[in-house]
Design a protein around this motif. Structure first.
Motif, PDB file in Angstrom:
ATOM      1  N   VAL A  36      38.345  32.169  38.349  1.00  0.00           N
ATOM      2  CA  VAL A  36      38.039  33.267  37.952  1.00  0.00           C
ATOM      3  C   VAL A  36      37.275  33.298  36.616  1.00  0.00           C
ATOM      4  O   VAL A  36      36.357  33.908  36.297  1.00  0.00           O
ATOM      5  N   GLY A  39      33.912  31.622  37.238  1.00  0.00           N
ATOM      6  CA  GLY A  39      32.962  32.793  37.648  1.00  0.00           C
ATOM      7  C   GLY A  39      32.569  33.924  36.541  1.00  0.00           C
ATOM      8  O   GLY A  39      31.278  34.038  36.754  1.00  0.00           O
ATOM      9  N   GLU A  40      33.331  34.221  35.552  1.00  0.00           N
ATOM     10  CA  GLU A  40      33.036  35.158  34.604  1.00  0.00           C
ATOM     11  C   GLU A  40      31.787  34.598  33.696  1.00  0.00           C
ATOM     12  O   GLU A  40      31.016  35.388  33.122  1.00  0.00           O
ATOM     13  N   GLU A  44      26.396  38.423  38.036  1.00  0.00           N
ATOM     14  CA  GLU A  44      26.792  38.884  39.295  1.00  0.00           C
ATOM     15  C   GLU A  44      25.858  38.143  40.628  1.00  0.00           C
ATOM     16  O   GLU A  44      26.474  37.903  41.428  1.00  0.00           O
ATOM     17  N   ARG A  59      28.331  35.535  41.916  1.00  0.00           N
ATOM     18  CA  ARG A  59      29.505  35.195  41.353  1.00  0.00           C
ATOM     19  C   ARG A  59      30.696  35.113  42.322  1.00  0.00           C
ATOM     20  O   ARG A  59      31.543  34.085  42.206  1.00  0.00           O
ATOM     21  N   GLU A  60      30.700  35.820  43.372  1.00  0.00           N
ATOM     22  CA  GLU A  60      31.732  36.174  44.100  1.00  0.00           C
ATOM     23  C   GLU A  60      31.826  34.604  44.895  1.00  0.00           C
ATOM     24  O   GLU A  60      32.971  34.319  45.047  1.00  0.00           O
ATOM     25  N   VAL A  63      33.129  31.936  42.626  1.00  0.00           N
ATOM     26  CA  VAL A  63      34.521  31.815  42.623  1.00  0.00           C
ATOM     27  C   VAL A  63      35.257  31.462  43.842  1.00  0.00           C
ATOM     28  O   VAL A  63      36.315  30.483  44.085  1.00  0.00           O
ATOM     29  N   GLU A  64      34.819  32.050  45.020  1.00  0.00           N
ATOM     30  CA  GLU A  64      35.478  31.539  46.428  1.00  0.00           C
ATOM     31  C   GLU A  64      35.336  30.244  46.953  1.00  0.00           C
ATOM     32  O   GLU A  64      36.289  29.547  47.227  1.00  0.00           O
TER      33      GLU A  64
END
Length: 144
Positions: A36, A39-40, A44, A59-60, A63-64
């Motif tokens: 997380v 990803g920050e 986005e 970003r999602e 992170v995934e």
């Protein structure tokens, strides 16, 4: 190890510090195995290609992908990220060359593949983030 950073363009000291902070934030997140926080560091809609050649869009997705990778094949991998060069592409858009050195969990350099990474870091309303990047594994030089 402290390296001089080659700065090309009119990049303010404040922007240099912010961009370096993004790189160091990415390093800290990677070494803490915190997907997380990793990803920050990205926008986005970032585009990221990792050292295995896998492109991740957004970003999602970053992170995934990172969460299980950090619990499996990356769980014992640690690194130091050193900014080598900043190139101003446009106001608020900086290309950053980074050298990644493998380390142990205490930050001591170890033998292993190094990384040569290019990030495009952009200034947004909420701060500086990686918009695009590519990581490439580089074999360490042989002892001569």
């Amino acid at each position: 190890m402290t390296r001089d950073i080659l700065v090309v363009g009119a990049i303010s000291a404040e922007a240099q510090a912010a961009v370096t902070g993004v790189v160091k934030g990415l390093e800290a997140a990677f070494n803490a195995k915190d997907p997380v926080a990793l990803g920050e560091q990205f926008t986005e809609h970032a585009s990221w290609t990792n050292a295995r050649g896998t492109r991740l869009d957004g970003r999602e997705a970053i992170v995934e992908f990172s969460a299980p990778a950090m619990k499996s094949f990356l769980q014992d991998s640690f690194a130091r990220y050193d900014v080598l060069k900043m190139l101003e592409i446009a106001p608020g858009v900086i290309a950053v060359n980074v050298a990644q050195t493998p380390t142990d969990g205490a930050g001591i350099p170890v033998h292993g593949p190094q990384g040569a990474t290019l990030y495009v870091i952009v200034e947004q309303v909420d701060g500086w983030h990686i918009a695009a990047g590519q990581n490439m594994a580089v074999e360490p030089p042989s002892a001569a």
